[in-house]
Scaffold this active site. Structure first.
Site, PDB file in Angstrom:
ATOM      1  N   ALA A 130      -2.901   5.971  -0.657  1.00 39.25           N
ATOM      2  CA  ALA A 130      -4.317   5.937  -0.267  1.00 39.25           C
ATOM      3  C   ALA A 130      -4.945   4.646  -0.780  1.00 39.25           C
ATOM      4  O   ALA A 130      -4.341   3.928  -1.575  1.00 39.25           O
ATOM      5  CB  ALA A 130      -5.047   7.133  -0.868  1.00 39.25           C
ATOM      6  N   LYS A 131      -6.120   4.360  -0.329  1.00 37.97           N
ATOM      7  CA  LYS A 131      -6.900   3.244  -0.877  1.00 37.97           C
ATOM      8  C   LYS A 131      -8.363   3.501  -0.557  1.00 37.97           C
ATOM      9  O   LYS A 131      -8.673   4.136   0.463  1.00 37.97           O
ATOM     10  CB  LYS A 131      -6.469   1.924  -0.228  1.00 37.97           C
TER      11      LYS A 131
END
Ligand code: NAD
Length: 435
Positions: A124-125
């Protein structure tokens, strides 16, 4: 330790699988490499389609009251690329020019990094489009808490675990932890990593990325039969990753002949004293004016003769324009995306080994994983234990990637993608589709 011959793939294979190599879009750059690996693996179309799009792309508004009394609304993102291997993991950056495409690329890279390192995490980011230099600490705290509150149902130690990235730090992680804990009504340290040690952070986390870069550099040098003693190294970028990498490589006997920061390159063929440079930057904030080194531009510095070049500043530094001018035998990517996709075949044709970002800079997420494990156990490790486990994990990952590259007769970059995609797609097939 594998000792097979390193055989890079040919330009033709690359161009056939991914004809549009020149692109400014980071997500497309990532997809260029993904496509080659998918083709080599004969990835089924359904699985390909599943992995090429993120599982979630969330855009939130982040309203805060500024110190002036004005209400301002910032835009925040959280992209969860994939959760096949476990809860998603990835940093949060604060930057005025951040785009959803950039966050999507970074989220996918996290999936592949976690897979390569054998961590039970997906990728994720997150980001908030804001200029932290124009915000005071109180406003930064409000942005952090507002962003966290918007994503309260997304974050969680079993769901999605943020960490620091560009312009975010331990203090911001502490605010995320506190906001989340207040919502769930108990202290939950494992919801975020990169926290201050006193709040459940891990020893060794701050140095982890640079230490990981040093560990894989040693492995690669060994493979190329280059002794680390006196091996010449140039490090671009002298922040967290660059300065720690330079310091640790010097401790291994390497000669650091060049370092750089935003103010330019600093070169001395007889070697730069790294502890002195670290002291200098602590006092002066930048390397500009550092004694005992010739001042070059960043572009000039990276083309100087060396054995190892470590780009540890920012993306798109090694391009189709300058790849033919580099004068090194090994590139170890401390930064994310420092090499553009169209430079890959040039480096391969020149037989320059590249340890790709998704392997080389994964030391940070690996120690983040150790932090999460320690928080969940409520039992904290010694620095020696952290560093020994990191060494084992990085060496093991390097060997796995090396073996995969050799098996498919590809570069380490494509080997890394193949290894990661094989792992995630294999797990996905076992889990099956729900519902
Ligand atoms: P940082 O902000 O601490 O340091 C960045 C350094 O690069 C500074 O010395 C800065 O002056 C220099 N720099 C900026 N623009 C430059 C330019 N145009 N030319 C030359 N130097 C320039 O950042 P960091 O945490 O060291 O991260 C560096 C890279 O490593 C980024 O790509 C980041 O995404 C990646 N990375 C960092 C971590 C981590 O744990 N910090 C983990 C994985 C990847």
């Amino acid at each position: 330790m594998p000792n097979r011959k390193y055989t890079p793939y040919s330009k033709a294979v690359y161009q056939e699988a991914s004809p549009n190599l020149k692109t400014e879009n980071p997500f497309e750059e990532m997809m260029g490499r993904f496509n080659i690996a998918a083709e080599l693996l004969n990835l089924e179309e359904g699985i390909y389609n599943f992995l090429k799009v993120p599982a979630y792309q969330i855009i939130v508004s982040v309203p805060i009251q500024m110190d002036s009394g004005e209400i301002r609304v910032f835009e925040g993102y959280r992209v969860i690329h994939d959760v096949t291997l476990g809860p998603s993991k990835g940093g949060i950056r604060f930057a005025p020019d951040v785009t959803l495409d950039e966050v999507k690329a970074l989220a996918a890279w996290m999936t592949w990094k976690c897979a390569i390192l054998g961590l039970p995490f997906g990728g994720a980011k997150g980001a908030v489009k804001c200029d932290p230099t124009k915000l005071n600490p109180k406003e930064l705290e409000k942005i952090t808490r507002s962003y966290t509150a918007r994503l309260i149902d997304i974050f969680g130690p079993e769901r999605d675990i943020p960490a620091p990235d560009m312009n975010t730090n331990e203090q911001i992680m502490a605010w995320i932890m506190d906001t989340y804990s207040n919502h769930v009504n108990y202290t939950e340290t494992a919801v975020v990593t990169g926290k201050p040690v006193i709040l459940g952070g891990s020893l060794g986390r701050l140095e982890a990325t640079g230490r990981g870069v040093m560990i894989v550099t040693m492995r690669a040098l060994n493979n190329l039969h280059i002794s680390p003693y006196g091996a010449k190294v140039i490090v671009q970028g002298f922040g967290n990753v660059g300065s720690v990498t330079a310091k640790l490589l010097e401790e291994q006997g390497c000669k650091i002949v060049g370092i750089s920061d935003i103010t330019g390159g600093y070169y001395n063929p007889d070697g730069i004293n790294i502890p002195d440079a670290i002291e200098y930057i602590k006092k002066n904030k930048v390397l500009s004016g550092m004694p005992n080194a010739e001042n070059l531009t960043n572009e000039e510095l990276i083309t100087q003769h060396c054995d190892v070049l470590v780009p540890a500043a920012k993306e798109d530094q090694i391009t189709a324009e300058n790849a033919s001018k580099l004068n090194c035998r090994l590139i170890v990517e401390g930064a994310n995306g420092p090499t553009t996709a169209d430079a890959d075949p040039i480096l391969n044709d020149r037989n320059i080994m590249v340890v790709p970002d998704i392997l080389a800079n994964a030391g940070g997420v690996t120690v983040s994983y150790f932090e999460w494990v320690q928080d969940r156990q409520g039992f904290f490790w010694s620095l020696d234990r952290v560093n020994n486990n990191l060494k084992q994990a990085m060496e093991n990952a390097f060997d796995k990637v090396f073996d995969t590259a050799a098996k498919f007769k590809q570069s380490l970059r494509i080997g890394a993608y193949v290894y990661a995609i094989e792992k995630v797609s294999g797990t996905l097939k076992l889990r099956g589709l729900y519902p």
